[in-house]
Design a protein around this motif. Structure first.
Motif, short mmCIF file in Angstrom:
data_model
loop_
_atom_site.label_atom_id
_atom_site.label_comp_id
_atom_site.label_asym_id
_atom_site.label_seq_id
_atom_site.Cartn_x
_atom_site.Cartn_y
_atom_site.Cartn_z
N PRO A 1 0.46 -1.54 0.02
CA PRO A 1 -0.05 0.20 0.14
C PRO A 1 1.11 1.35 0.51
N VAL A 2 1.76 1.83 0.55
CA VAL A 2 2.65 2.63 0.39
C VAL A 2 3.01 2.07 -0.85
N ASP A 3 3.66 1.68 -1.39
CA ASP A 3 4.20 1.64 -2.41
C ASP A 3 3.73 1.90 -4.10
N LEU A 4 1.87 2.02 -3.27
CA LEU A 4 1.02 1.83 -4.28
C LEU A 4 0.45 3.75 -4.39
N TRP A 5 0.47 4.11 -3.49
CA TRP A 5 -0.25 5.29 -2.45
C TRP A 5 0.15 6.96 -2.67
N ALA B 1 5.80 12.90 3.19
CA ALA B 1 5.71 11.79 3.60
C ALA B 1 6.50 10.26 4.05
N ARG B 2 6.87 10.23 2.45
CA ARG B 2 7.57 9.26 1.73
C ARG B 2 8.92 9.17 2.54
N PHE C 1 12.99 8.05 9.12
CA PHE C 1 12.16 7.27 10.42
C PHE C 1 12.68 5.69 10.04
N ASP C 2 13.47 5.32 8.83
CA ASP C 2 12.66 3.79 8.58
C ASP C 2 14.66 3.62 8.68
#
Length: 913
Positions: free
Chosen positions: A273-277, A284-285, A291-292
């Motif tokens: 879902p993260v890569d999709l939207w 945000a990304r 953070f990651d």
């Protein structure tokens, strides 16, 4: 401190302490008889009590994100006052007071006693030259004026009604007035000169309506006509070539399809879902990536929402007095035992990955590991340390129950970090993993803060997530798969369970795509059947197999599928990943566009009469020259529109637009090449009376091909078009169209912008049920992290003041601004005051606490629980030592703080963070 210091060691004790009961005991060391105080009276000045309460009422308890008085008063902070606070602290039943102390509040001497009425410091006053006043978080008097949220926008209204409705209604009415006025004027003008619309015009009457029209073409007309003529001639020649050379064209088309489709071997499908939207360049990304990479990705979440639909609300009657307390259905003890059995079963789920057994213990979050290996389980059962025996623990006699799980639960939801519930049970509230369990995370469906009214239990298992570590991530995914299978198959008639795992959304997207394969195949089969029947003009049953267009329908469907495959292959060559939206939607989209062009081309040919001396290739070339310019312009417009959509930064929209634009373009190219050649071959077959599909077999001789018109064509030509073009119908159509347009504009601002993730799930998905329960029962949203990037010097006082929220910090520091935002939770959506590691570090290192200690000989760190006389404070009890550490001192003790586990003597250890 005055209250307790005067109680224990004041030289003036006899003035305000009155011993009311004593008991004799034998000293176990000297074996002498001694007297022990069993109860006393403490005369406290009323002014002192009120001043002490006013100084402490705003203090926050970081462990519970609530006022500290809520933990010290035995009731909600809002119900606490100076007298019941002190009375509760001196009550032996709270588990902390060694004996009963009766408080007597008075500012005047009473019964020969002089009340203790020492001077106090307000929270806004410094205690001494070193210790400043309280921070803004703990003392509202220190704060400046609180920021106020902007007022909600005033609805735009006219005469009390929605302004857009009024404006569009007025605009539409004005349009109707002007439009029908103009229509009526034209009608009257025509009536003046014409007897009837359908009678011939008298040539003797002047007709000035078009006098201004001299018949001269505009400057753009020659250019448009030349362009259209050029396209017509080009497609005419091209159509004749394709019909004359079908083998060459079809072979070249198949070679092109094979070359493009070969790229499918490099196909990659994105289901995250993260890569999709979320666009890779979005704020945000980028922040998530930061953070990651620095802290590791946020934990994977496995969550259950549990209801007890067949259990009633029950009433708890506190002993010895107190108002009745209702407890929601899932807080019935029998239900709690069943939920604990479920929780235990989940903790024992095992999975297999690479011939290795994976358990929850292998992947779970254990914040105090290796000293405490217990997994974090956010569950109401952790108030009872996940134990059936603790849940059943009760104190009473044959007549009354003094305390049981009701008592314990009511205390723990107010003080989740407590090690003693202060009842006769004296059971801890702290979870087995070493941390508090906040009630808003484990209970749902309650009103206000009446957690006992909960109608749902929330059970959460945080699992470690991994950044660029596929092996460990696959182990977690394997356990999650078994978790999903277990809960799906779990049966308990007393419980209704909604659940999700971190992988659930991605799994359900994959399942939805696999289930849609049957839908795609069925749609193409139905469309193939429709094309075969609609394209074939069957004149008699004897010529059924000759006049049918089954082979041509198969070719049309094949071309559509080939264009989709070519689009996927081309972009797979260049490494563009596919999305499930592309796989699911584009076949239908291209099918609609492709079938439309097929019908235009074939039915135009079927209605055309071959000219005198014209060959088949010339006729089909002429037909293609007539219709291909329109097909080209419409396909070109669609392709450009989709490629413009690829400018979107949202990955799903960007990818879909690219693939769709390329598929439409290739579909058009194949239709004007391969399909035209196949149409020519099919026409030759039909002229030679050969059977469809079995083209080597001759059928019944007929009269040859004749122009024909379908019933649908005759309906639109003879009925629909004349009706639509009648003089009285055209104004009505225009009025209805403008009316619909006006209404649409009026409600346009009511459209809500956003993407509800539940809409992406299949209707029969268990995740859909979870989303429904999530919105209905949960009272807490996702955690929010505010990360300070590199560059801030934490060793300097100025750098510390920019971030921290304690004494001496800036009133506009990061933590203070977040605290102010949490006060406006209805506007900012930040539900609780922030937890700051740097403020915990300052509390941990200060010499007044017992947290930071080192061994005088080895210099090794001593945990607060270590009883060793060789352990001394990290910093001396001097004015300098009481100040915040700076420079080298800040970095010297920081590793000790980060390795220290919280414990009953020091709850500020930073290892859990």
């Amino acid at each position: 401190m005055n209250l307790f210091c005067e109680l224990t060691c004041s030289p003036r004790q006899s003035q305000f302490l009155n011993v009311t009961e004593t008991e004799e005991y034998v000293d176990p060391v000297t074996h002498e008889n001694k007297t022990n105080v069993k109860e006393l009276q403490y005369y406290v000045g009323e002014s002192f009590a009120n001043a002490m309460y006013n100084a402490c009422r705003d203090v926050e308890a970081p462990s519970s994100n609530d006022k500290a008085l809520g933990l010290l008063c035995g009731k909600e902070a809002a119900a606490c006052n100076a007298t019941n606070w002190i009375e509760y602290m001196f009550n032996k039943d709270n588990g902390q007071a060694p004996f009963t102390i009766t408080s007597v509040f008075s500012d005047l001497p009473a019964h020969g006693m002089e009340p203790m009425n020492n001077a106090t410091k307000g929270c806004a006053e410094p205690v001494d030259e070193v210790t400043g006043p309280c921070s803004c978080q703990d003392c509202s008097a220190v704060c400046g004026p609180r920021p106020q949220p902007p007022p909600p926008p005033v609805p735009w209204r006219i005469w009390g009604l929605d302004a857009m409705f009024i404006i569009m209604w007025a605009t539409y009415m004005a349009f109707l007035l002007l439009f029908f006025g103009a229509v009526f004027a034209v009608w009257c003008y025509r009536k003046r000169y014409f007897v009837s619309e359908y009678t011939p015009i008298d040539s003797s009457i002047a007709f000035p309506i078009n006098v201004s029209d001299t018949g001269a073409a505009s400057c753009c007309d020659p250019l448009g006509a030349a362009f259209e003529g050029c396209l017509r001639r080009l497609f005419t020649r091209w159509g004749s070539f394709c019909v004359r050379n079908p083998s060459c064209v079809v072979f070249s088309s198949l070679a092109f399809i094979a070359a493009c489709s070969s790229g499918l071997v490099f196909m990659r499908v994105t289901t995250s879902p993260v890569d999709l939207w979320s666009a890779p360049s979005s704020q945000a990304r980028l922040e998530k990536e930061y953070f990651d990479t620095h802290f590791g990705p946020f934990f994977r979440t496995e969550q259950l929402i549990i209801q007890a639909p067949h259990t009633d609300v029950h009433i708890y009657q506190p002993y010895p007095s107190g108002s009745d307390v209702p407890f929601g259905p899932p807080l019935d003890k029998g239900i709690l035992h069943q939920v604990l059995d479920l929780q235990t079963a989940i903790e024992h789920i095992t999975a297999s990955y690479n011939n290795e057994t994976v358990t929850l213990q292998d992947i779970c979050l254990a914040p105090l590991s290796p000293y405490n290996e217990n997994c974090t389980v956010l569950s109401v059962l952790n108030y009872f340390q996940n134990s059936h025996s603790v849940l059943d623990h009760a104190i009473g006699d044959d007549f009354f129950i003094y305390a049981d799980y009701h008592t314990h639960l009511l205390y723990c939801v107010r003080a989740p970090a407590s090690l003693n519930d202060t009842s006769v049970l004296h059971d801890p509230c702290l979870g087995t993993f070493g941390g508090p369990v906040f009630p808003w995370l484990v209970l749902g469906g309650y009103d206000d803060q009446n957690y006992n009214n909960a109608t749902a239990l929330v059970m959460t298992f945080p699992v470690n997530n991994y950044y660029n570590d596929t092996e460990k991530l696959q182990r977690a995914l394997a356990w999650e798969r078994e978790f999903i299978n277990f809960v799906k198959n779990y049966k308990n008639p007393n419980l209704t369970i909604s659940f999700t795992a971190e992988r659930s959304i991605e799994d359900e997207l994959n399942r939805e795509s696999e289930s849609d394969i049957a839908t795609v195949v069925t749609s193409y089969a139905v469309m193939f059947l429709y094309i075969s029947l609609a394209l074939g003009h069957i004149r008699s049953c004897s010529r059924l197999l000759v006049d049918s267009k089954v082979s041509l329908g198969i070719a049309g469907i094949f071309i559509v599928l080939s264009s989709v495959a070519c689009s996927l292959g081309i972009f797979s060559y260049v490494g563009v990943p596919l999305t499930l939206i592309v796989i699911e939607v584009i076949p239908f989209l291209v099918l609609a566009v492709g079938v439309d062009n097929i019908f235009i081309l074939v039915q135009t040919y079927q209605r055309d009469e071959r000219l005198q001396g014209e060959t088949l290739d010339q006729q089909l070339g002429r037909v293609l020259g007539d219709v291909a310019p329109s097909m080209f312009l419409s396909s070109f417009s669609e392709t450009v529109a989709f490629f413009l959509g690829a400018l979107s930064v949202m990955p799903a929209v960007h990818t879909f637009s690219l693939f769709a634009g390329m598929a439409v373009l290739i579909d058009f190219l194949l239709q004007i090449t391969c399909f035209v050649s196949l149409l020519g071959l099919d026409a030759k077959r039909q002229e030679n009376n050969r059977l469809d599909i079995l083209c080597c077999v001759r059928g019944e001789d007929g009269t040859g091909l004749q122009a024909s018109e379908s019933c649908l064509f005759r309906f639109f030509r003879d009925a629909y078009s004349p009706l639509l073009l009648k003089a009285w119908m055209r104004p009505i159509v225009m009025a209805v169209f403008v009316g619909v347009l006006s209404f649409s504009i009026a409600v346009l601002n009511k459209v809500e912008i956003g993407l509800d993730q539940s809409l992406s799930m299949p209707e029969d998905s268990y995740v859909t049920d979870y989303f429904r329960s999530l919105s209905q029962f949960l009272h807490a949203g996702p955690p929010v992290y505010f990360v300070v990037e590199e560059g801030l010097d934490y060793r300097s006082l100025e750098g510390q003041n920019l971030v921290c929220g304690g004494m001496g910090c800036n009133n506009d520091s990061l933590v203070q601004q977040l605290f102010d935002a949490a006060e406006l939770d209805a506007y900012t959506r930040i539900g609780f005051a922030p937890s700051s590691w740097i403020d915990d570090y300052f509390d941990w290192v200060k010499p007044q606490s017992s947290c930071c200690r080192v061994h005088s000989g080895s210099g090794q760190f001593c945990n607060a629980s270590v009883a060793d006389p060789g352990c001394i404070r990290c910093r001396p009890l001097t004015p300098e030592g009481k100040q915040r550490p700076q420079g080298g001192d800040f970095m010297k003790f920081l590793p000790m703080f980060l390795s220290d586990n919280p414990n009953p003597k020091c709850g500020k250890g930073g290892h859990a963070a």
